[in-house]
Design a protein around this motif. Structure first.
Motif, short mmCIF file in Angstrom:
data_model
loop_
_atom_site.label_atom_id
_atom_site.label_comp_id
_atom_site.label_asym_id
_atom_site.label_seq_id
_atom_site.Cartn_x
_atom_site.Cartn_y
_atom_site.Cartn_z
N THR A 106 23.74 25.83 -22.50
CA THR A 106 24.16 26.48 -22.29
C THR A 106 23.15 27.01 -20.41
OG1 THR A 106 25.13 28.72 -21.59
CG2 THR A 106 23.89 28.13 -23.71
N GLN A 107 23.40 27.51 -19.84
CA GLN A 107 22.97 28.32 -18.83
C GLN A 107 23.37 30.02 -18.82
OE1 GLN A 107 24.84 26.08 -15.49
NE2 GLN A 107 23.06 24.65 -15.23
N ASN A 108 24.22 30.50 -19.66
CA ASN A 108 24.05 31.72 -19.81
C ASN A 108 23.74 32.22 -20.70
OD1 ASN A 108 26.22 34.02 -21.73
ND2 ASN A 108 27.30 33.66 -19.06
N VAL A 109 23.39 33.47 -20.58
CA VAL A 109 22.47 34.77 -21.92
C VAL A 109 22.58 35.09 -22.53
CG1 VAL A 109 20.69 36.19 -21.45
CG2 VAL A 109 20.12 34.11 -19.43
N GLU B 241 0.44 -1.12 -0.01
CA GLU B 241 -0.24 0.19 -0.05
C GLU B 241 0.64 1.35 -0.19
OE1 GLU B 241 -3.19 1.61 2.85
OE2 GLU B 241 -2.89 0.55 3.66
N LYS B 242 0.50 1.84 -1.11
CA LYS B 242 1.79 2.98 -1.41
C LYS B 242 0.43 4.47 -1.47
CE LYS B 242 5.88 1.50 -2.77
NZ LYS B 242 6.85 1.56 -3.83
N LYS B 243 0.24 5.55 -0.85
CA LYS B 243 -0.60 6.51 -0.75
C LYS B 243 0.00 7.40 -1.46
CE LYS B 243 -4.01 4.45 3.03
NZ LYS B 243 -5.13 4.86 4.10
N LEU B 244 -0.77 8.43 -2.52
CA LEU B 244 -0.08 9.72 -2.63
C LEU B 244 -1.00 10.57 -2.41
CD1 LEU B 244 1.61 11.03 -5.40
CD2 LEU B 244 -1.26 11.40 -6.43
N PHE B 245 -0.05 11.50 -1.81
CA PHE B 245 -0.52 13.13 -0.67
C PHE B 245 0.44 13.74 -1.49
CE2 PHE B 245 3.47 11.28 1.46
CZ PHE B 245 4.46 12.86 1.83
N GLY B 246 1.19 14.15 -2.07
CA GLY B 246 1.59 15.50 -2.78
C GLY B 246 2.22 15.40 -3.86
N PHE B 247 2.74 15.96 -4.34
CA PHE B 247 3.65 16.29 -5.68
C PHE B 247 4.23 17.61 -6.26
CE2 PHE B 247 0.09 18.28 -7.65
CZ PHE B 247 1.11 19.25 -8.95
N ALA B 248 5.79 17.46 -6.37
CA ALA B 248 6.15 18.90 -6.76
C ALA B 248 6.68 18.64 -8.42
CB ALA B 248 7.39 18.88 -6.31
N PHE B 249 7.31 19.39 -8.94
CA PHE B 249 7.54 19.68 -10.72
C PHE B 249 7.99 20.74 -10.64
CE2 PHE B 249 4.43 22.70 -10.60
CZ PHE B 249 4.63 24.02 -11.67
N THR B 250 9.04 20.19 -12.12
CA THR B 250 10.11 22.09 -12.20
C THR B 250 10.46 21.47 -14.02
OG1 THR B 250 12.60 23.33 -11.79
CG2 THR B 250 12.07 20.34 -11.72
N PRO B 251 10.57 22.79 -14.71
CA PRO B 251 10.58 23.03 -15.75
C PRO B 251 12.42 22.86 -16.44
CG PRO B 251 9.41 24.33 -15.07
CD PRO B 251 9.69 24.21 -14.19
N LEU B 252 12.28 21.46 -16.79
CA LEU B 252 14.33 21.99 -17.07
C LEU B 252 15.36 22.99 -17.67
CD1 LEU B 252 14.29 17.39 -18.35
CD2 LEU B 252 15.35 18.88 -16.12
N MET B 253 14.48 23.83 -19.01
CA MET B 253 14.14 25.01 -19.00
C MET B 253 13.87 26.40 -18.87
SD MET B 253 15.24 24.62 -23.63
CE MET B 253 16.82 23.59 -23.03
N ARG B 254 14.54 27.17 -18.88
CA ARG B 254 13.83 28.50 -19.44
C ARG B 254 12.77 28.87 -20.41
NH1 ARG B 254 18.46 29.45 -15.18
NH2 ARG B 254 17.82 29.74 -13.57
N ASP B 255 12.53 30.05 -20.36
CA ASP B 255 11.21 30.92 -20.79
C ASP B 255 13.17 31.38 -22.06
OD1 ASP B 255 8.79 29.64 -19.90
OD2 ASP B 255 8.64 32.01 -18.94
N ASP B 256 13.65 31.78 -21.19
CA ASP B 256 14.88 32.63 -22.90
C ASP B 256 15.85 31.20 -22.94
OD1 ASP B 256 16.20 31.27 -20.59
OD2 ASP B 256 16.80 33.77 -19.67
N GLY B 257 15.61 30.26 -22.45
CA GLY B 257 16.23 28.72 -23.76
C GLY B 257 17.52 28.35 -22.54
N THR B 258 17.53 29.27 -21.72
CA THR B 258 18.82 28.01 -20.43
C THR B 258 18.16 27.55 -19.66
OG1 THR B 258 18.41 29.89 -19.11
CG2 THR B 258 19.48 31.06 -20.51
N THR B 259 19.05 26.47 -19.49
CA THR B 259 18.82 25.32 -18.96
C THR B 259 18.81 25.89 -16.72
OG1 THR B 259 21.00 25.21 -18.66
CG2 THR B 259 19.44 24.56 -20.88
N LEU B 260 17.74 24.74 -16.79
CA LEU B 260 18.10 24.73 -14.89
C LEU B 260 19.68 25.09 -14.20
CD1 LEU B 260 15.89 24.77 -13.14
CD2 LEU B 260 16.47 22.31 -12.86
N SER B 261 20.22 25.93 -13.71
CA SER B 261 21.10 26.23 -13.18
C SER B 261 21.28 25.62 -11.81
CB SER B 261 20.59 27.94 -12.55
OG SER B 261 19.74 27.93 -11.15
N ASP B 262 22.77 25.81 -12.21
CA ASP B 262 23.61 24.17 -11.22
C ASP B 262 23.23 25.01 -10.02
OD1 ASP B 262 24.01 23.15 -13.43
OD2 ASP B 262 26.12 23.79 -13.02
#
Length: 1510
Positions: free
Chosen positions: A463-466, A378-399
């Motif tokens: 890249t992460q540099n704009v 038995e495993k009951k789901l109680f929450g979640f989280a998420f994150t996009p891998l790329m920002r709107d300006d085209g740079t990736t998720l920062s380190d």
């Protein structure tokens, strides 16, 4: 400066320099610099600029690929090199942690960096045993691993799944359970490390599962308490194998390993070098921690995290999650579960190898479930989280660490429509960018719950540099291209080298798109990237650039614009004031030509050689511009000098590129024209001369010069420049190096072809000037030999340099003569126009040969024997033969098998010395130092062998010169230099103790000397050396660094006096004068510093005799040096407030200035003298206390042992403070509590005893002190200065003590101490030369006490009468009160009772005269007190009237107490008596009551007495 030597030296920066000065060079800690010139404390690097000399430290290193891009590898332990490189790398990241507010990691890394620095320092010290070195290296490795792991520098995980029995879960994969790890190494090439040993790893059981996230850190830190071994059966056996080389080489050389399906485990992050074509796109995600609510439960949850990678359309990406190499990828990740923990810490690293085309639009979803302990399914789901891998300006998720929002959900929630939650903010930063969030949401955020992950991107495409992203996607921003190109300079170097190929491709595409518009900006960007690779941090990326140019570069049209821009820059070098961009282009010349040549090759291939003539013309025009830059007069422009220097340094690097497009002769013509365009004069500035010659040197060393066709073209211009410098005797060292290279090349070429023409050129250009150069060097060398007796270190260095030069040019001359044929000699003779020219030439060459053959210049075989002796000394002293350092077992084994090889070599050395016979004199005093080194070996037989050699040296010099001054001087110099070098090393203590045995108690040398005719001088010499050794030992011990200034000063004074008085070494004496002066200045003993410097001043006369450069003094006349010393001494006396000592020097200078009619200086010195008089009268000075210190016991240094000194205390320093200071300086000492002289048991004990008490100075100048009208500020000086005698009184009772009046039996034991020198002087303390002890009877003591008090009262009253003291009357009030009160309550009354008694007078008839003297002094005291009360009456403040009345009343009581001393025996005059009678008659006439009048009369007594006495 003609004497400036331009030597190539390589130094390491020990402190960063920001270059905040004109032409300042910005340098970072740890960088390597090449020094071309040193001038007044600054170093000068012509490539860049200047920086302070004390910011660098010489490092021994191997230099490969000498030239503009040379590599410097330190000669040090590889671990030290690795630590140094790692610290430099971490320093950048450490600063970034601070900027990113990662406080915890920032402080952790700082702590580890400090530990690494400390361990590195220990390793470099050289004082560790082998075991300690191994332990330190182990600690260093552990901390490097920990830090790299912390910063994400570790490798990926290699995963092996085991079953419950410990075997592989998949038996079919048992042969493929191996992984290849890529490891960073010290060298710049990519390598793979391991070893060929089998390692057994013992298993550990984690005691607390919450610690699992820190398991690696705890293991590295050896936190053994957190883990236990379950049983001895648990363990893991692994084998390691070392594979070197890059991946292709490893695959090629080890095919069997890869055939088994080895897993390649890559580094987290990028390797040191990213070659073109290397493609990688990995995102490493670490599950850090979570904080969750209980959700109404009584116990905490068992939380499992499930992670998916989803594309933009909501599809779960397949096989995009990797748990480690060795395991197949999967579509979902399930974390481990921590039992009942709402704040779990996982620390799990997952690799996400997401395809590049799927990266944009993808996101990560983390689902949180509670796992039931009852029903395991038995495993009951109680929450979640998420994150996009790329920002709107085209740079990736920062380190970084990302704290994600947790949204509530349950098992009924559906994620089919991912758009329902993607519109929500995923974290705080995202929330700030979501202004309009719908109010009715399916998913509600849990505000008290958070979930944290960290990411690290390893991608060559994302890249992460704009700014960098904008450049790579420049076509999307057509209006911003120029701004984008300009912002490339703001992109970090790490990002540029990571995307080097993509950036270069983009730049050349932009260039092709619109050459006219973007050409110059692309050129500037290219220059910036090329110069970035010149930085030591990115130097290893140069092969990447080379590979790109050869295999990936496709800009076939680029060469035209590159040539145009380069020429445009050069043509404007004469116009622009700021030439930074031009200089950068000059430094990038090598790679610019590589791009130009490769571009032309590509164009030629594509067009079958079209526009060849235009290309050649453009290159010729470019070289015309190069020649134009070099021909400009740069003497008036520092900026232009740097431009020309950058061009000359880069120029030889382009030859190989030109040889791809032009013939050898054509390239040689280009180079000849360029070198010929440089100014011929050697007066363009020494710095440019150096760079010019270095450019010529690299030209000679280049491949171009190895071709005979090009050499015939280049030799004339090269020889022309060398000829000019030799003619002017400039830059001889560099010229000799160039000539050596030329002769070597020609000799090699002569074996393959004809070099007659080249030798002919060299004979015509060089032979005559070579001879002249050699004659000049020999002349200088001989003149230095003539003054060698002065023993100046600077002269010694110059001698060595001249010898080196002489050897170089002798070699060049011999090489030239050897390569000359008969034809060359005939041509040489035919070229002389007259017999006079021939005669002059022959005279030169004969002079050179004569000097070479003279014994003093070129001894036949002494150099061989000199080398033999030096080799023997090195052999005896080599560390591996020092058996005393070996263990007893090892020592016995070596002695049994080989014997003591030091003894054997010592016998060989002695035998060779004996065989020299009369030639021994030629090795004196040169071999004294090396032979002295042999005597330092702690082997009695070796020392016994060496004794006759020292005797021989003394004997042979005695025969030749009638004395052995050279032996004596050299030995003393060597001993002194050993002391100077021994800065605290314990080895020197042992070596010096051996020397003391050699020249002191060791009998054989003295025994041999006693048999000689020069017995007396020989024994005196050995005795002097022994005494010198004692002082040198003390001096070395005190100079170790942890001793106090007093001990150092005392030791230096002792050694300085020895050099002056006992062995008369004036130069050494003067050196120690200045060392002592520096110590005083450091301790702020300015008066003592002045007296010390005065010793040197007194050795000089007011004469114009020239003096050589010495210490920090320049070459100057004796008059100038003495004047400068006098001024400095006066300045120090002023700082020490000892103006009376400075005034005579002012007068002495004034006499000299007046005799020279130097009225300006005369005016200055007279004003100075007047200022000093004002200071004496106006400034307050404290009278110091003086203390006698006895140093008893054999544990004290030689110069203090069983001696007593008097010390001048510091301002405000009293006895208690002084005692505390002395005990802190000698922490092992025991303070003696009595002033009695110690007995022999204390004097001879192995301990330290200090006996300290205050003493009273006895002034010499009594006359000044007895003058009433002399101000006390003047007298104060003479009371405590120029004092050589001091007194100490110890009271004691002789006979039975009278309890009622102790003064009757109170005797004084008075000790008078006479010092060797007056205080103050060159030290704050001097030794007691003589002590006198007398006993003072009670009556004599009473006389002295009363007399001293009377004198004190008279002085004070006189100061108030003559208005030397103003305003405050308190001092007089206290003094009067003290005397009168003491007289009333004891004091004088006690003396009267003791000594005026009839019984005493009867028993001591001889004291009648002294009793009378005491009576008179008492009467005098009443007089003085009366005057004092009258003065007090005049100045007392109204508020102090009650005190004044009290003093009058007590004065009456004092007078009454002296009833049997005839009060009126004062011989009071009639004036006083008339005043007395007139006073009463006047009062009676007024009808006053006599009873009321008497008190008034007594109140008038002081006034009447004052009138009489004064």
């Amino acid at each position: 400066n003609e004497n400036c030597l331009y030597l190539e030296k390589y130094f390491r920066l020990i402190c960063s320099f920001r270059g905040a000065v004109p032409q300042g060079l910005v340098l970072e800690l740890g960088e390597t610099v090449q020094i071309l010139e040193k001038c007044e404390g600054k170093h000068f690097s012509l490539l860049q600029g200047i920086f302070p000399a004390n910011y660098i430290h010489l490092k021994k290193a191997i230099v490969s690929n000498r030239g503009q891009y040379e590599t410097v590898v330190p000669l040090e332990d590889s671990v030290v090199t690795e630590v140094t490189a790692t610290l430099q790398e971490w320093a950048v990241l450490w600063k970034q942690l601070y900027v990113k507010h990662k406080v915890d990691l920032f402080y952790k890394l700082r702590h580890v960096m400090n530990e690494l620095i400390d361990l590195r320092r220990q390793l470099l010290s050289g004082h560790l045993t082998q075991d300690q070195v191994r332990e330190v290296k182990r600690h260093l490795t552990v901390r490097l691993d920990w830090g790299n792991d912390l910063l994400g520098y570790s490798n990926e995980r290699f995963m092996v799944r085991l079953n419950k029995n410990g075997g592989p879960r998949n038996p079919e994969k048992i042969d493929r359970m191996c992984a290849l790890f890529t490891v960073r190494v010290c060298s710049l090439s990519s390598s793979l490390y391991s070893s060929v040993i089998v390692v057994t790893l013992r298993g550990k059981k984690c005691n607390n599962e919450n610690e699992w996230c820190q398991i690696h850190e705890n293991i590295i830190r050896k936190s053994s308490t957190k883990y236990t071994a379950p049983s001895s059966n648990y363990g893991l056996i692994i084998s390691l194998q070392l594979l070197r080389g890059d991946m292709e080489q490893v695959r090629r050389e080890n095919p069997m390993i890869f055939n088994r399906g080895v897993s390649v485990t890559r580094k987290l992050g990028f390797p040191d070098v990213i070659m073109p074509g290397d493609i990688r796109n990995d995102l490493y995600l670490t599950l850090e921690k979570g904080d969750f609510e209980r959700g109404g439960k009584s116990v905490q949850k068992n939380i499992e995290v499930t992670m998916y990678v989803l594309y933009a359309d909501g599809e779960i990406l397949k096989d995009c999650i990797s748990l480690g190499s060795g395991e197949p990828s999967r579509s979902a990740y399930h974390s481990f579960v921590l039992y009942h923990n709402n704040s779990p810490r996982w620390g799990e690293i997952i690799k996400l190898p997401i395809p590049i085309d799927r990266f944009r639009g993808s996101h990560l979803r983390f689902e949180f479930r509670h796992c039931s302990t009852k029903d395991k399914g038995e495993k009951k789901l109680f929450g979640f989280a998420f994150t996009p891998l790329m920002r709107d300006d085209g740079t990736t998720l920062s380190d970084d660490i990302h704290e994600l929002y947790v949204y509530k959900c349950d098992e009924n929630s559906t994620f089919n429509n991912h758009a329902l939650y993607l519109g929500l903010p995923c974290c705080k930063e995202d929330y700030n960018g979501c202004p309009n969030i719908p109010s009715s949401l399916i998913f509600q955020r849990s505000t008290k719950e958070t979930f944290s992950v960290s990411t690290q991107l390893s991608s060559t495409k994302l890249t992460q540099n704009v700014d960098l992203l904008a450049l790579l996607k420049w076509k999307a921003y057509p209006d911003r291209v120029m701004d984008i190109l300009g912002r490339l300079r703001h992109v970090s170097g790490e990002e540029i080298v990571k995307f080097l190929q993509d950036i270069l491709d983009t730049l050349f595409v932009v260039l092709d798109d619109n050459t006219e518009k973007y050409g110059l900006l692309v050129f500037q960007s290219l220059v910036f990237i090329i110069n970035l690779l010149r930085d030591s941090k990115y130097f290893h990326f140069r092969p990447v650039m080379d590979t790109y140019i050869q295999k990936h570069f496709a800009g076939a049209l680029a060469y035209k614009e590159l040539i145009r821009c380069l020429k445009w820059y050069m043509d404007r070098s004469a116009e622009l004031v700021r030439q930074d961009h031009i200089q950068e282009a000059m430094r990038a010349l090598e790679y610019l030509f590589k791009f130009i040549v490769q571009s032309r090759i590509l164009y030629s291939r594509a067009t079958c050689g079209m526009e060849e003539e235009q290309f050649r013309t453009s290159i010729q025009e470019l070289f015309q511009s190069i020649r134009f830059v070099l021909s400009l007069d740069s003497r008036s422009s520092e900026t232009l000098i740097f431009t020309q220097a950058a061009l000359l340094n880069s120029f030889p690097a382009i030859f190989d590129e030109l040889l791809q497009m032009f013939t050898v002769q054509e390239v040689a013509e280009f180079v000849r024209g360029t070198l010929g365009s440089m100014p011929s004069t050697v007066h363009i500035g020494q710095s440019m001369d150096v760079v010019k010659l270095q450019s010529i040197a690299r030209t000679v060393d280049s491949r171009l010069f190895s071709f005979s066709e090009s050499r015939r073209i280049l030799l004339p211009v090269v020889l022309h420049h060398i000829h000019l410098h030799l003619r002017q005797q400039k830059e001889l060292l560099i010229c000799s190096g160039i000539l050596s290279s030329i002769f070597s090349i020609i000799k090699t070429s002569s074996l393959e072809g004809d070099v007659v023409e080249e030798v002919e050129m060299m004979v015509e250009s060089l032979l005559d000037v070579l001879l002249q150069t050699l004659l000049t060097i020999m002349s200088k060398s001989q003149s230095q030999e003539a003054v060698r007796g002065q023993r100046c270190p600077q002269l010694s260095e110059l001698n060595n340099f001249l010898s080196c030069q002489q050897g170089e040019y002798v070699s060049c001359l011999l090489s030239l003569l050897r390569q000359m044929s008969d034809t060359h000699f005939q041509h040489l003779l035919d070229n002389f126009q007259s017999k006079d020219e021939l005669k002059e030439f022959l005279l030169k060459i004969f002079c050179v040969f004569r000097n070479l053959m003279k014994m003093s210049v070129f001894p036949r075989d002494w150099m061989v024997w000199n080398s033999y002796f030096s080799l023997a000394v090195l052999f005896i002293n080599q560390p591996s033969l020092q058996l005393e350092n070996a263990t007893p077992a090892k020592r016995k084994k070596i002695l049994d098998k080989y014997g003591d090889m030091r003894v054997m070599m010592a016998y060989e050395l002695f035998s060779m010395w004996q065989n020299l016979g009369e030639h021994k004199i030629h090795f004196i005093p040169g071999m004294i130092g090396p032979f002295l080194g042999v005597t330092l070996v702690p082997q009695p037989e070796v020392r016994n062998i060496m004794i006759p050699i020292f005797h021989d040296m003394m004997d042979w010099e005695q025969r030749k010169n009638g004395n052995f001054k050279q032996v004596e001087a050299e030995l003393i110099d060597k001993l002194d230099s050993l002391v100077s070098e021994g800065k605290g090393d314990e080895n020197y203590r042992e070596l010096f103790s051996l020397l003391t045995q050699l020249f002191g108690p060791y009998p054989s040398l003295l025994e041999k000397i006693e048999q000689e005719t020069w017995r007396e001088t020989g024994i005196s010499f050995v005795t002097s050396v022994t005494r010198l050794m004692e002082r040198l030992l003390d001096y070395r011990d005190c100079m170790k660094g942890d001793e106090t200034e007093n001990k150092k000063i005392g030791c230096t004074v002792n050694l300085m006096n020895f050099y002056k008085s006992e062995i008369n070494k004036e130069e050494m004496y003067i050196r120690y004068i200045h060392k002592l002066c520096d110590m005083h200045l450091q301790a702020e003993n300015y008066t003592e510093a002045a007296f010390t410097l005065l010793l040197y001043c007194e050795l000089l006369q007011w004469e114009d005799r020239p003096l050589r450069e010495f210490l920090h003094y320049p070459s100057q006349s004796e008059w100038q040096r003495k004047e400068g010393l006098c001024r400095k001494i006066i300045h120090y006396f002023n700082k020490g407030k000892s103006w009376e000592f400075g005034i005579p020097l002012c007068r002495e200078l004034a006499i000299q200035y007046e005799s020279l009619y130097d009225y300006q200086s005369l005016s200055w010195i007279r004003k100075m003298e007047a200022t000093y008089y004002d200071n004496i009268m106006e400034q307050q000075r404290l009278e110091p206390e003086f203390f006698r210190v006895g140093f008893y016991g054999r544990k004290f240094p030689f110069f203090l042992r069983n001696k007593e000194y008097v010390c001048r205390g510091h301002d405000y320093e009293r006895l208690e403070a002084f005692q505390q200071r002395m005990l802190s300086e000698f922490p092992q000492a025991i303070a003696m509590q009595h002033p009695n002289h110690p007995d022999d048991s204390i004097l001879q004990c192995d301990a330290q005893y200090l006996q300290i008490y205050a003493v009273t100075p006895i002034p010499d100048n009594i006359d000044v002190l007895q003058m009433d009208r002399v101000p006390d500020r003047i007298k104060s000086f003479y009371r405590v200065n120029n004092i050589r005698k001091f007194r100490y009184d110890r009271p004691f009772h002789k006979g039975p003590k009278d309890k009622e009046n102790e003064f009757k039996s109170l005797w004084i034991e008075r000790t008078t101490l006479t010092l060797t020198h007056s205080l103050p002087g060159i030290s704050r303390w001097f030794e007691v030369e003589r002590r006198e002890l007398v006993e003072v009877s009670p009556l004599e003591n009473a006389i002295q006490v009363v007399e001293n008090k009377n004198q004190e009262l008279r002085t004070l009253i006189s100061q108030y009468q003559h208005k030397q003291m103003h305003g405050n009357i308190n001092l007089l009030s206290m003094c009067l009160n003290g005397v009168i009160d003491a007289a009333v309550n004891g004091g004088i009354a006690r003396y009267q009772e003791a000594f005026f008694d009839k019984d005493y007078i009867t028993k001591h008839p001889a004291d009648a005269e002294k009793i009378t003297q005491l009576k008179e002094l008492m009467q005098e005291q009443v007089h003085v007190l009366g005057v004092g009360l009258a003065v007090h009456e005049k100045f007392v403040h109204p508020e102090m009237r009650p005190l004044h009345k009290k003093l009058i009343d007590q004065f009456q009581m004092m007078r009454s107490s002296l009833y049997h001393v005839s009060w009126f025996s004062f011989n009071i005059t009639e004036q006083f008596l008339c005043s007395f009678s007139g006073f009463f008659s006047e009062k009676n006439g007024d009808g006053c009551n006599l009873n009321n009048t008497v008190p008034l009369f007594f109140s008038k007594i002081p006034e009447m007495v004052a009138g009489k006495y004064c």
